[in-house]
Design an enzyme around this catalytic site. Sequence first.
Site, PDB file in Angstrom:
ATOM      1  N   GLU A   1     -35.040  -6.879  19.954  1.00 49.63           N
ATOM      2  CA  GLU A   1     -36.082  -7.474  19.127  1.00 49.63           C
ATOM      3  C   GLU A   1     -35.792  -8.974  18.994  1.00 49.63           C
ATOM      4  OE1 GLU A   1     -36.294  -7.724  14.741  1.00 49.63           O
ATOM      5  OE2 GLU A   1     -37.291  -5.795  14.946  1.00 49.63           O
TER       6      GLU A   1
ATOM      7  N   SER B   1     -32.647  -5.889  12.554  1.00 51.12           N
ATOM      8  CA  SER B   1     -32.688  -4.940  13.681  1.00 51.12           C
ATOM      9  C   SER B   1     -32.480  -5.715  14.975  1.00 51.12           C
ATOM     10  CB  SER B   1     -34.043  -4.257  13.769  1.00 51.12           C
ATOM     11  OG  SER B   1     -34.358  -3.614  12.566  1.00 51.12           O
TER      12      SER B   1
ATOM     13  N   ARG C   1     -43.999  -5.429  16.171  1.00 52.49           N
ATOM     14  CA  ARG C   1     -43.032  -6.497  16.447  1.00 52.49           C
ATOM     15  C   ARG C   1     -43.513  -7.380  17.615  1.00 52.49           C
ATOM     16  NH1 ARG C   1     -41.337  -4.522  12.319  1.00 52.49           N
ATOM     17  NH2 ARG C   1     -39.158  -4.383  11.693  1.00 52.49           N
TER      18      ARG C   1
END
Length: 338
Positions: A334, A238, A163
């Site tokens: 995130e 997420s 990520r």
Amino acid sequence: MTSRKASLKKYNTFGIDVHALEILSVTSVSDLQRIIKEKHPSELFIIGGGSNMLLTKDIDKYVVHINNKGYHVLDMPSDENEVLLKVAGGENWHDFVLYCIDHNYGGVENLSLIPGNVGTAPIQNIGAYGVELKDVFYECEAVSRKDGTIKIFSRDECNFGYRDSVFKTELKDQYVITSVTFRLTSKKHTITTDYGAIYDTLIAKGITKPNIKDVSDVVVEIRQSKLPDPAKIGNSGSFFKNPVISQAVFSELRKKFPEIPYYPIGSDQIKVPAGWLIEQAGFKGKRYGDAGVHEKQALVLVNYDKATGTEIWELALRIQEEVKARFGLTITPEVNVF
Ligand code: EPU
């Protein structure tokens, strides 16, 4: 096309109703270059699919909505099982995946139904079900937000991690990605079904030799069964990243919580599912006004209708604190919070 004091509700998948000075829809690289030349970088706010952001206040800037479209197959030098496909940054990610399946291009089927656009996918190296964008990435074209010049970034230059990429770190807010070129397979595909849920679902359907469409269909089915559809319930996938910790820290944690799920990364690091930590901390399915934690996947925060960005952010902070208190682990967002 411009709209004054426009609401950004439709432009972010959380569905947060804040306003911008003006929305400028960009359909070509030259459009974007013109805007960059006319305005100071600090006056511009770039939006792609709006799927990885939480807006907590009005954006007193010109929002540039990247909306260029198009697919081009490039000549592939040596390997006849490969194709290089250049895709405009404004294309919707899942439309691109479906295009690949229709044309029998393999490599992105595990990344089906991820919200967002092609141009923003490299920023956080999107990933799901055992595949990450970096596995199929060849290069991308990006426009400097400072002076409008074009730069091509190779895979190495993007410095992809979990990520993560150079566009989130050293070059944060420096470039707008206007197209991505993917290296895909055109004849013999590598099917990745190691991720438990994919394998089990295929077997349950009696599919033992899946093709790319089978994998895509199953990924869509799994995602739909536990992730909320942003068109119905505002969310950003997420909300937190899964924390990556050392083997030593993990061993101590496991003594206290023997049932903790984990995924080894390399030889000394362990990834722990934040969804599990949040569920254990008692937040799964909780709702505070219109802000909540999804009932089927605790990693996903949701806006049931009229939650403000601040309400969602306050919930995120509360979760972060509770996870820290119980497990001693810091979970970090995130999504980008503005
Ligand atoms: N879990 C729970 N409770 C929950 C959610 C998860 O206990 O409410 C535990 C379960 O043990 C489960 C494990 O966590 O087996 C992993 O859950 P899941 O397979 O749903 O994956 P994840 O680690 O929670 C990551 C990505 C997702 C991606 C899935 C599938 C991150 C931050 N998220 O989630 O990506 O779809 O794997 O590969 O890495 C996204 O980034 O927006 C996203 C949805």
